[in-house]
Design a protein around this motif. Structure first.
Motif, mmCIF file in Angstrom:
data_model
loop_
_atom_site.group_PDB
_atom_site.id
_atom_site.type_symbol
_atom_site.label_atom_id
_atom_site.label_comp_id
_atom_site.label_asym_id
_atom_site.label_seq_id
_atom_site.Cartn_x
_atom_site.Cartn_y
_atom_site.Cartn_z
ATOM 1 N N LYS A 144 10.532 9.830 4.338
ATOM 2 C CA LYS A 144 11.069 8.412 5.161
ATOM 3 C C LYS A 144 9.436 8.402 5.969
ATOM 4 O O LYS A 144 8.964 9.175 6.525
ATOM 5 C CB LYS A 144 11.979 8.798 6.232
ATOM 6 N N SER A 145 8.934 6.975 5.825
ATOM 7 C CA SER A 145 7.470 6.991 6.187
ATOM 8 C C SER A 145 7.155 5.432 5.950
ATOM 9 O O SER A 145 7.737 4.671 5.638
ATOM 10 C CB SER A 145 6.500 7.753 5.688
ATOM 11 N N ILE A 146 5.789 5.197 6.515
ATOM 12 C CA ILE A 146 5.502 3.894 5.876
ATOM 13 C C ILE A 146 4.040 4.209 5.242
ATOM 14 O O ILE A 146 2.952 5.112 5.664
ATOM 15 C CB ILE A 146 4.789 2.809 7.166
ATOM 16 N N GLU A 147 3.854 3.873 4.040
ATOM 17 C CA GLU A 147 2.593 4.185 3.161
ATOM 18 C C GLU A 147 1.670 3.054 3.189
ATOM 19 O O GLU A 147 1.853 1.986 3.277
ATOM 20 C CB GLU A 147 2.910 4.221 1.457
ATOM 21 N N VAL A 148 0.453 3.513 3.278
ATOM 22 C CA VAL A 148 -0.688 2.673 3.347
ATOM 23 C C VAL A 148 -1.274 3.054 1.806
ATOM 24 O O VAL A 148 -1.691 4.274 1.528
ATOM 25 C CB VAL A 148 -1.927 2.990 4.268
ATOM 26 N N GLN A 149 -1.066 1.960 0.881
ATOM 27 C CA GLN A 149 -1.506 2.070 -0.364
ATOM 28 C C GLN A 149 -2.924 2.404 -0.719
ATOM 29 O O GLN A 149 -3.852 1.710 0.095
ATOM 30 C CB GLN A 149 -1.056 0.720 -1.114
ATOM 31 N N MET A 150 -3.467 3.112 -1.647
ATOM 32 C CA MET A 150 -4.818 3.427 -2.119
ATOM 33 C C MET A 150 -4.934 2.902 -3.580
ATOM 34 O O MET A 150 -5.858 3.302 -4.321
ATOM 35 C CB MET A 150 -5.074 4.767 -1.994
#
Length: 228
Positions: free
Chosen positions: A110-116
């Motif tokens: 459970k989180s918010i992803e910053v895409q790479m």
């Protein structure tokens, strides 16, 4: 005038104090301060650990899939690091506000992803948490399809592409979380901004998600959130 000067002085003091309190999250020798969550390693005793230290760099091998998660939780911070794809460009992500492990598809916490992901760096992905951005419907799609799991529209595209360095060169990422807002800079360009996130504290994580990625200069700096 005195009030304005005092306010400016307080801001400068906060910046100075924050910089002086910057902490290195990776010592270049081992993974102290982090723990590994790789489902395949639970099922298969011969599965390889996809996270290692090589030549002073933190390396995510990409397979098997999983996450490298900080032991500590953070709020009001600036997370900075350098990364590059070691071979073919592909997918990876940096997660903030991490809490419940394996909460989506028995893999993603459970989180918010910053895409790479190559050519999509800076996108947000909602993983059982949500966030609001300007021009929400234009960027995320029809409101009735928004969501944080399953086949819902969980991706929020970044503000600008073309900010990634050529393959093999180091990219600089800055993720700033203050209360429940997130700002992302890639190579000095702001590539995303969100607010009213459904979380504002948690662990940090790096992914193993298909491609080999090298990391260095991983640091966190506390930010004193100014009261409104």
């Amino acid at each position: 005038m005195k009030k304005l000067f005092l306010f400016a002085a307080l801001i400068l003091l906060n910046v100075y104090q924050s910089r002086s309190q910057s902490k290195t999250l990776f010592n270049g020798k081992d993974l102290k301060g982090w723990h590994i969550d790789v489902p395949e390693m639970d099922k298969n005793p011969n599965a390889r650990n996809p996270f290692l230290v090589r030549n002073g760099l933190l390396v995510s091998l990409g397979e098997p899939g999983g996450h490298l998660i900080t032991d500590a939780k953070y709020d009001n911070f600036r997370w900075t690091f350098q990364y590059r794809f070691a071979g073919k460009p592909g997918n990876c992500g940096a997660l903030v506000f991490v809490s419940k492990p394996r909460d989506l598809y028995e893999m993603f916490p459970k989180s918010i992803e910053v895409q790479m992901m190559h050519e999509n760096a800076g996108d947000f992905w909602c993983i059982q948490e949500d966030i609001t951005v300007p021009d929400m419907e234009k960027r995320r799609g029809p409101k009735e399809k928004w969501g944080v799991n399953g086949d819902k529209l969980r991706r929020v595209p970044n503000l600008t592409d073309g900010t990634e360095k050529p393959l093999g060169e180091w990219n600089s990422m800055v993720i700033e979380c203050v209360k429940n807002s997130i700002k992302v800079w890639l190579n000095g360009v702001m590539v995303n901004y969100g607010y009213d996130a459904t979380a504002q504290t948690g662990q940090l994580a790096l992914q193993s998600e298909g491609s080999e990625v090298e990391f260095k200069e991983i640091k966190i700096t506390p930010i004193k959130a100014l009261s409104k």
